[in-house]
Design a protein around this motif. Structure first.
Motif, PDB file in Angstrom:
ATOM      1  N   SER A  65       0.839  -1.193   0.000  1.00  0.00           N
ATOM      2  CA  SER A  65       0.000   0.000   0.000  1.00  0.00           C
ATOM      3  C   SER A  65       0.877   1.247   0.000  1.00  0.00           C
ATOM      4  O   SER A  65       2.016   1.227   0.465  1.00  0.00           O
ATOM      5  N   SER A  66       0.327   2.344  -0.526  1.00  0.00           N
ATOM      6  CA  SER A  66       1.047   3.614  -0.546  1.00  0.00           C
ATOM      7  C   SER A  66       1.119   4.178   0.867  1.00  0.00           C
ATOM      8  O   SER A  66       0.382   3.762   1.761  1.00  0.00           O
ATOM      9  N   ALA A  67       1.999   5.160   1.069  1.00  0.00           N
ATOM     10  CA  ALA A  67       2.190   5.737   2.398  1.00  0.00           C
ATOM     11  C   ALA A  67       0.920   6.405   2.912  1.00  0.00           C
ATOM     12  O   ALA A  67       0.558   6.286   4.090  1.00  0.00           O
ATOM     13  N   ALA A  68       0.202   7.089   2.010  1.00  0.00           N
ATOM     14  CA  ALA A  68      -1.040   7.764   2.402  1.00  0.00           C
ATOM     15  C   ALA A  68      -2.197   6.786   2.513  1.00  0.00           C
ATOM     16  O   ALA A  68      -3.214   7.077   3.140  1.00  0.00           O
ATOM     17  N   GLY A  69      -2.043   5.634   1.905  1.00  0.00           N
ATOM     18  CA  GLY A  69      -3.080   4.614   1.985  1.00  0.00           C
ATOM     19  C   GLY A  69      -4.142   4.698   0.919  1.00  0.00           C
ATOM     20  O   GLY A  69      -5.118   3.950   0.948  1.00  0.00           O
ATOM     21  N   TRP A  84      -4.368  -0.011  -7.567  1.00  0.00           N
ATOM     22  CA  TRP A  84      -5.786  -0.051  -7.192  1.00  0.00           C
ATOM     23  C   TRP A  84      -6.100   1.083  -6.223  1.00  0.00           C
ATOM     24  O   TRP A  84      -5.283   1.423  -5.375  1.00  0.00           O
ATOM     25  N   ASP A  85      -7.313   1.620  -6.328  1.00  0.00           N
ATOM     26  CA  ASP A  85      -7.799   2.623  -5.383  1.00  0.00           C
ATOM     27  C   ASP A  85      -8.530   1.892  -4.256  1.00  0.00           C
ATOM     28  O   ASP A  85      -9.524   1.206  -4.497  1.00  0.00           O
ATOM     29  N   TRP A  86      -8.010   2.047  -3.009  1.00  0.00           N
ATOM     30  CA  TRP A  86      -8.615   1.349  -1.865  1.00  0.00           C
ATOM     31  C   TRP A  86     -10.091   1.704  -1.703  1.00  0.00           C
ATOM     32  O   TRP A  86     -10.944   0.839  -1.494  1.00  0.00           O
ATOM     33  N   LYS A  87     -10.385   3.019  -1.726  1.00  0.00           N
ATOM     34  CA  LYS A  87     -11.739   3.490  -1.424  1.00  0.00           C
ATOM     35  C   LYS A  87     -12.728   3.215  -2.547  1.00  0.00           C
ATOM     36  O   LYS A  87     -13.836   2.750  -2.317  1.00  0.00           O
TER      37      LYS A  87
END
Length: 199
Positions: A65-69, A84-87
């Motif tokens: 995952s990216s640092a910002a999430g 991928w976009d988590w949200k």
């Protein structure tokens, strides 16, 4: 003592091998991948599967995952990295430049760049906005099993299956040092949050 720790949730997925696993920075979501090429998002609070994504044509090799999430990236034997976009639970990008299976990936602390490594003996630095390679290190030694940015984002660490690690300075791709100590193959690495320890 380990006796203090208890199982909080048990995630059951029949007849699937987990090949990549990462926590969302909020610790509310887990992302993982299996050997079918699927990426799955698990909601810890609700203790249920939130979504399943399948875009890889081969097996997924790692998940970060990216640092910002906001974004999760998956690497695969199909030579691609999918973002991928988590949200939104949707695919937002695909990175393709490696000649063989991509073994691992890591997001830069600023989330503007990503580093990837491959069985082809290359480590690539990506611009995530343009989704293009900024620079590439082609190494004689291969395969490269894992890679990561240092906590300050100034160095890249690569793990070679032949029992050693190497570090490079970001920007000029200057080789810094080679770390040896293992007697058998190394498969992965992790760096402590303070940047002082490497496992």
């Amino acid at each position: 003592s380990i006796d203090r720790y208890k199982i909080k949730h048990r995630i059951l997925e029949p007849s699937k091998s987990v090949v990549g696993l990462d926590f969302h920075p909020s610790n509310r979501i887990i992302g993982w991948a299996d050997d079918t090429g699927a990426v799955k998002i698990w909601d810890i609070a609700k203790n249920k599967l939130a979504s399943v994504h399948k875009a890889h044509r081969g097996k997924v090799t790692n998940l970060k995952s990216s640092a910002a999430g906001d974004i999760v990236g998956s690497s695969s034997t199909d030579k691609r990295i999918i973002l991928w976009d988590w949200k939104k639970e949707s695919r937002v990008g695909s990175l393709f430049d490696h000649k063989q299976a991509v073994t691992s990936l890591s997001f830069h602390p600023n989330d503007k760049n990503l580093v990837s490594c491959s069985l082809d003996g290359s480590i690539k630095l990506w611009d995530l906005q343009k989704q293009k390679v900024i620079s590439s290190l082609k190494l004689v030694e291969k395969p490269i099993k894992d890679c990561a940015f240092s906590v300050d984002g100034k160095k890249i660490v690569g793990v070679f299956q032949k029992s050693y690690l190497r570090t490079w300075a970001l920007g000029d791709n200057g080789f810094l040092t080679s770390l040896k100590g293992h007697t058998k193959e190394i498969l992965s690495l992790d760096i402590s949050k303070n940047g002082r320890l490497l496992i």
